[in-house]
Design a protein around this motif. Sequence first.
Motif, short mmCIF file in Angstrom:
data_model
loop_
_atom_site.label_atom_id
_atom_site.label_comp_id
_atom_site.label_asym_id
_atom_site.label_seq_id
_atom_site.Cartn_x
_atom_site.Cartn_y
_atom_site.Cartn_z
N ARG A 95 0.90 -1.48 0.12
CA ARG A 95 -0.09 -0.02 -0.08
C ARG A 95 0.95 1.31 -0.08
N TYR A 96 1.69 1.44 -0.87
CA TYR A 96 2.61 2.48 -1.00
C TYR A 96 1.73 3.75 -1.43
N PHE A 97 0.71 3.68 -2.14
CA PHE A 97 0.12 4.71 -2.17
C PHE A 97 -1.33 4.81 -1.27
N ASN A 98 -1.04 4.10 -0.22
CA ASN A 98 -2.34 3.89 0.71
C ASN A 98 -3.62 3.20 -0.02
N GLN A 99 -3.29 2.36 -0.92
CA GLN A 99 -4.28 1.63 -1.73
C GLN A 99 -4.01 0.24 -2.17
N THR A 100 -4.86 -0.57 -2.35
CA THR A 100 -4.48 -2.04 -3.16
C THR A 100 -4.92 -1.65 -4.60
N VAL A 101 -5.28 -0.57 -5.20
CA VAL A 101 -5.47 -0.57 -6.75
C VAL A 101 -4.57 0.74 -7.15
N ILE A 102 -3.86 0.66 -8.19
CA ILE A 102 -3.11 1.84 -8.43
C ILE A 102 -3.16 1.84 -9.84
N ASP A 103 -3.06 3.23 -10.49
CA ASP A 103 -3.19 3.41 -11.76
C ASP A 103 -2.29 4.75 -12.22
N LEU A 106 7.90 6.73 -20.69
CA LEU A 106 6.92 6.72 -19.71
C LEU A 106 5.88 5.35 -19.91
N LEU A 107 5.95 4.80 -18.68
CA LEU A 107 5.15 3.35 -18.62
C LEU A 107 3.89 3.76 -17.86
N HIS A 108 2.96 3.23 -18.40
CA HIS A 108 1.46 3.02 -17.50
C HIS A 108 1.46 2.00 -16.89
N VAL A 109 1.04 2.03 -15.65
CA VAL A 109 1.08 0.85 -14.71
C VAL A 109 -0.16 0.85 -13.92
N LYS A 110 -1.14 -0.18 -14.12
CA LYS A 110 -2.31 -0.64 -13.67
C LYS A 110 -2.08 -1.62 -12.52
N ALA A 111 -2.61 -1.74 -11.33
CA ALA A 111 -2.29 -2.97 -10.58
C ALA A 111 -3.21 -3.05 -9.47
N SER A 112 -3.69 -4.41 -8.99
CA SER A 112 -4.63 -4.47 -7.77
C SER A 112 -3.96 -5.82 -7.14
N TYR A 113 -4.24 -5.79 -5.96
CA TYR A 113 -4.31 -7.02 -5.28
C TYR A 113 -5.42 -7.02 -4.36
N ASP A 114 -5.96 -8.40 -4.36
CA ASP A 114 -7.17 -8.73 -3.83
C ASP A 114 -6.72 -9.54 -2.40
N GLY A 115 -5.53 -9.85 -1.96
CA GLY A 115 -5.17 -10.82 -0.92
C GLY A 115 -4.89 -11.90 -1.38
N GLU A 116 -4.99 -12.46 -2.53
CA GLU A 116 -4.71 -13.72 -2.93
C GLU A 116 -3.87 -13.43 -4.39
N ALA A 117 -4.32 -12.71 -5.08
CA ALA A 117 -3.77 -12.56 -6.37
C ALA A 117 -3.59 -11.14 -6.87
N PHE A 118 -2.44 -10.75 -7.73
CA PHE A 118 -1.94 -9.62 -8.24
C PHE A 118 -2.91 -9.44 -9.59
N HIS A 119 -3.20 -8.47 -10.00
CA HIS A 119 -3.76 -8.11 -11.49
C HIS A 119 -2.90 -7.06 -11.77
N ILE A 120 -1.92 -7.24 -12.92
CA ILE A 120 -1.01 -6.12 -13.32
C ILE A 120 -1.09 -6.01 -14.70
N ARG A 121 -1.08 -4.73 -15.35
CA ARG A 121 -1.06 -4.38 -16.48
C ARG A 121 -0.02 -3.15 -16.91
N ILE A 122 1.00 -3.34 -17.68
CA ILE A 122 2.04 -2.36 -17.78
C ILE A 122 1.91 -1.92 -19.47
N GLY A 123 2.07 -0.88 -19.76
CA GLY A 123 1.94 -0.32 -21.14
C GLY A 123 2.63 1.05 -21.29
N GLY A 124 2.63 1.12 -22.59
CA GLY A 124 3.76 2.69 -22.90
C GLY A 124 3.60 2.68 -24.63
N LYS A 125 4.10 3.55 -24.95
CA LYS A 125 4.42 3.77 -26.27
C LYS A 125 6.03 3.70 -26.53
N VAL A 126 6.31 2.83 -27.78
CA VAL A 126 7.83 2.74 -27.59
C VAL A 126 8.18 3.20 -29.12
#
Length: 107
Positions: free
Chosen positions: A55-63, A77-97
């Motif tokens: 909870r670095y940003f005080n939440q379990t979901v970040i964008d 510049l990378l776009h990072v979306k992630a969540s954690y439900d206590g059992e599994a991580f859901h992570i998406r990373i993207g950006g323009k290259v």
Amino acid sequence: MKSIEYSIVDVFSPETYHPDHHLNVRDFADYYGVPEDAATGSANGCLAAYLVKYRYFNQTVIDIRVEQGYEIERPSLLHVKASYDGEAFHIRIGGKVEMIARGEWIL
């Protein structure tokens, strides 16, 4: 004590070059011949898991927007979306290259 023969170091800071970015990241993998990587999707995926689990940003979901490569004059510049439900991580990373190399696998 056993020494570590190789390592990858991923460093992050909330101090950014652009005020609309959330983190500045630097990734060092000198053992693999990469003194510093300009944009690292896999390392930022691991960082995203850390950020939501602890909870670095005080939440379990970040964008968030992560800047990388500014120090080596390859700003990324990378776009990072992630969540954690206590059992599994859901992570998406993207950006323009931009293509900097092209290769071909010959099997």
